[in-house]
Design an enzyme around this catalytic site. Structure first.
Site, PDB file in Angstrom:
ATOM      1  N   ARG A 135       1.000  -1.223   0.094  1.00 19.33           N
ATOM      2  CA  ARG A 135       0.147  -0.199   0.171  1.00 19.33           C
ATOM      3  C   ARG A 135       0.683   1.338  -0.037  1.00 19.33           C
ATOM      4  O   ARG A 135       2.030   1.225   0.517  1.00 19.33           O
ATOM      5  CB  ARG A 135      -0.935   0.040   1.171  1.00 19.33           C
ATOM      6  CG  ARG A 135      -1.997  -1.218   1.183  1.00 19.33           C
ATOM      7  CD  ARG A 135      -2.899  -1.016   2.327  1.00 19.33           C
ATOM      8  NE  ARG A 135      -3.795  -0.042   2.381  1.00 19.33           N
ATOM      9  CZ  ARG A 135      -4.861   0.304   3.058  1.00 19.33           C
ATOM     10  NH1 ARG A 135      -4.841  -0.555   4.162  1.00 19.33           N
ATOM     11  NH2 ARG A 135      -5.758   1.153   2.733  1.00 19.33           N
ATOM     12  N   GLU A 330     -15.437   4.021   0.064  1.00 16.33           N
ATOM     13  CA  GLU A 330     -15.489   2.873   0.908  1.00 16.33           C
ATOM     14  C   GLU A 330     -16.937   2.020   0.827  1.00 16.33           C
ATOM     15  O   GLU A 330     -16.823   1.048   1.622  1.00 16.33           O
ATOM     16  CB  GLU A 330     -14.934   3.246   2.444  1.00 16.33           C
ATOM     17  CG  GLU A 330     -15.978   4.203   2.963  1.00 16.33           C
ATOM     18  CD  GLU A 330     -15.406   4.810   4.160  1.00 16.33           C
ATOM     19  OE1 GLU A 330     -16.271   5.075   5.285  1.00 16.33           O
ATOM     20  OE2 GLU A 330     -14.371   5.262   4.329  1.00 16.33           O
ATOM     21  N   ARG A 361      -9.985  -3.615  -4.638  1.00 17.31           N
ATOM     22  CA  ARG A 361     -11.269  -4.033  -4.402  1.00 17.31           C
ATOM     23  C   ARG A 361     -12.052  -4.287  -5.577  1.00 17.31           C
ATOM     24  O   ARG A 361     -13.361  -5.048  -5.831  1.00 17.31           O
ATOM     25  CB  ARG A 361     -11.874  -2.801  -3.611  1.00 17.31           C
ATOM     26  CG  ARG A 361     -11.544  -3.001  -1.985  1.00 17.31           C
ATOM     27  CD  ARG A 361     -12.070  -2.158  -1.199  1.00 17.31           C
ATOM     28  NE  ARG A 361     -11.990  -2.369   0.261  1.00 17.31           N
ATOM     29  CZ  ARG A 361     -12.335  -1.563   1.100  1.00 17.31           C
ATOM     30  NH1 ARG A 361     -12.440  -0.053   0.979  1.00 17.31           N
ATOM     31  NH2 ARG A 361     -11.673  -1.880   2.492  1.00 17.31           N
ATOM     32  N   ARG A 402     -14.798  -5.205   4.154  1.00 20.46           N
ATOM     33  CA  ARG A 402     -15.891  -4.637   3.295  1.00 20.46           C
ATOM     34  C   ARG A 402     -16.384  -5.777   2.101  1.00 20.46           C
ATOM     35  O   ARG A 402     -17.574  -5.798   1.719  1.00 20.46           O
ATOM     36  CB  ARG A 402     -15.488  -3.250   2.693  1.00 20.46           C
ATOM     37  CG  ARG A 402     -15.301  -2.220   3.759  1.00 20.46           C
ATOM     38  CD  ARG A 402     -15.603  -0.840   3.369  1.00 20.46           C
ATOM     39  NE  ARG A 402     -15.025   0.076   4.564  1.00 20.46           N
ATOM     40  CZ  ARG A 402     -15.833   0.209   5.431  1.00 20.46           C
ATOM     41  NH1 ARG A 402     -16.827  -0.131   5.901  1.00 20.46           N
ATOM     42  NH2 ARG A 402     -15.214   1.189   6.471  1.00 20.46           N
TER      43      ARG A 402
END
Length: 454
Positions: A135, A330, A361, A402
């Site tokens: 990241r 998000e 994601r 998530r």
């Protein structure tokens, strides 16, 4: 290390037996809790955080600050039956090393704390989960160096692991940052800026800036702690933030519920044609999750916001949506899950930065939805979702909380969805499986909801 236990077997996502009718108390905001911890640690006097979130990300932040010398005492009322009676007393102290910080895979910890470490006296080593090494951190590292900090990021990768060699103070001043990949680069520097000798004048140089509500949250919380901040929203120069050097006040702060973590529960009302109330929903907030009211209304529901909280009601129909989620990225996984159950196509745009989150994601959502029979395609900056009849199967989460909650939403109306490592939800939403099954236990009686709205 404060870690997330991996489930040895997939979690069978429960299907809804009817329209959900429940009130769900959502724990405190991770984003507010971790910002409040940093500001309290840098204050000139003790402060209180009431109803803080206790999750992996916030416990990692608290342990990291303790390692730097900050006192954090946990106080729980003996009469409290839940975390509503819990408070943390934060006692600032001289920041010092040597220290080691485990960031886990928490973006707020890996980005907010290097500026704090630059104010400490001694070296501070940062490391975390394998994914944390992938990241981006270059924005924080480069900016801190420009402001006078000494940092060793192994092999100059602009990522973890790294060591900050704190000297007890930081010059501060003017600095340029490209925060296109994460608004947390800006929040990280702003939070510690009052303690820099010259404060900071921070200019964002990138073409885009995601998650602006989180920067507004940072600015609001700084002002509440006594800092003087000039921001673009206040009539200042575009893409420029200025923070004057000053002492920060110790505050008595009650943490708002995490509105982004309310997303799967509100989605349950929409998907089942039911009703869900989230108590204590604030009438005014900088949390990105507040956008759920408008987004889910566009997808077919209705809401009321009153003294009870936010009550969202589904109408039995889910409509596709064309939405720019740049500021509220998000929320994408749960919105995508609802879109996969809609009656028309959806396009989710402005979210290319999600490829750099806990996992990629966009790729993960496309792959996992399609493995269940969906038709989801990645675009340059988002997803195109064409609803199809879905079937059961294992939904991999890639240690991303998530993704796990998005899978649970699908499982409401798709038999046989198995969520791999549902325990990853402990990152920001402790006890999610219990909250989810508790909500469903109060579903209205009636026929099971077979299939979905495709």
């Amino acid at each position: 290390m404060t870690g997330i236990p991996a489930d040895t077997a997939p979690w069978p996502a429960p299907t809804a037996s009817g329209a959900v009718d429940a009130s769900v108390t959502v724990p405190g905001s991770k984003s507010v809790t971790n910002r409040a911890l940093v500001l309290a640690a840098l204050a000139s006097e003790p402060g209180w955080l009431r109803r803080p979130l206790r999750s992996r990300d916030t416990l990692l932040m608290a342990e990291a600050l303790r390692a730097l010398g900050v006192g954090i005492e946990e106080v729980v009322s003996s009469s409290a039956s839940s975390t509503a009676g819990e408070a943390w007393r934060v006692i600032p102290a001289g920041l010092h090393g040597p220290a080691r910080v485990d960031v886990g895979n928490a973006g707020t910890v890996m980005r907010f704390l290097p500026p704090v470490a630059a104010l400490a006296d001694g070296p501070v080593r940062f490391d975390g989960d394998p994914r944390s090494h992938e990241r981006p951190l270059h924005g924080v590292i480069d900016a801190l160096r420009a402001l006078g900090a000494r940092i060793d990021d192994d092999d100059g990768r602009g990522a973890l692991p790294l060591t900050v060699y704190g000297s007890g103070s930081l010059a501060g001043g003017r600095v340029a940052v490209d925060a296109s990949s994460s608004s947390q680069f800006i929040s990280a520097l702003l939070l510690s800026a009052p303690r820099f000798n010259q404060g900071v004048e921070l200019r964002h140089t990138g073409a885009t800036l995601p998650s602006l509500p989180h920067i507004r949250m940072t600015v609001d919380m700084l002002r509440l702690a006594g800092a003087k901040v000039d921001s673009p929203e206040g009539g200042g120069e575009p893409n420029v933030w200025r923070v004057d050097p000053s002492a920060l006040l110790g505050r008595d702060l009650t943490i708002e519920p995490d509105l982004s973590n309310a997303a799967p529960f509100l989605a349950a009302a929409l998907v089942t044609g039911g009703r869900v109330t989230i108590p204590d929903w604030p009438s005014h907030t900088t949390q990105p999750g507040d956008a759920l009211r408008e987004i889910f209304t566009q997808m077919g529901g209705t809401y009321t916001l009153d003294e009870r909280g936010l009550t969202f009601t589904g109408t039995g129909r889910i409509q596709g949506i064309d939405a720019d989620l740049h500021e509220v990225g998000e929320l994408t996984p749960v919105i995508a899950a609802v879109a996969a159950l809609a009656d028309s196509e959806s396009v989710l745009r402005g979210i290319a930065h999600l490829r750099l989150h806990e996992t990629d994601r966009l790729a993960a959502l496309a792959k996992e939805f399609n493995e269940l029979g969906g038709d989801v395609a990645e675009t340059e900056d988002g997803l195109r979702i064409r609803p199809r009849k879905l079937h059961g199967g294992v939904f991999h989460t890639y240690e991303d909380h998530r993704l796990a909650t998005a899978a649970a939403v699908l499982g409401l109306v798709v038999d046989g969805v198995q969520v791999e490592n549902v325990a990853t939800t402990a990152k920001t939403l402790p006890d999610f499986p219990q909250l989810w099954t508790g909500m469903l236990s109060r579903a209205a009686s009636g026929d099971a909801l077979a299939g979905q709205g495709a």
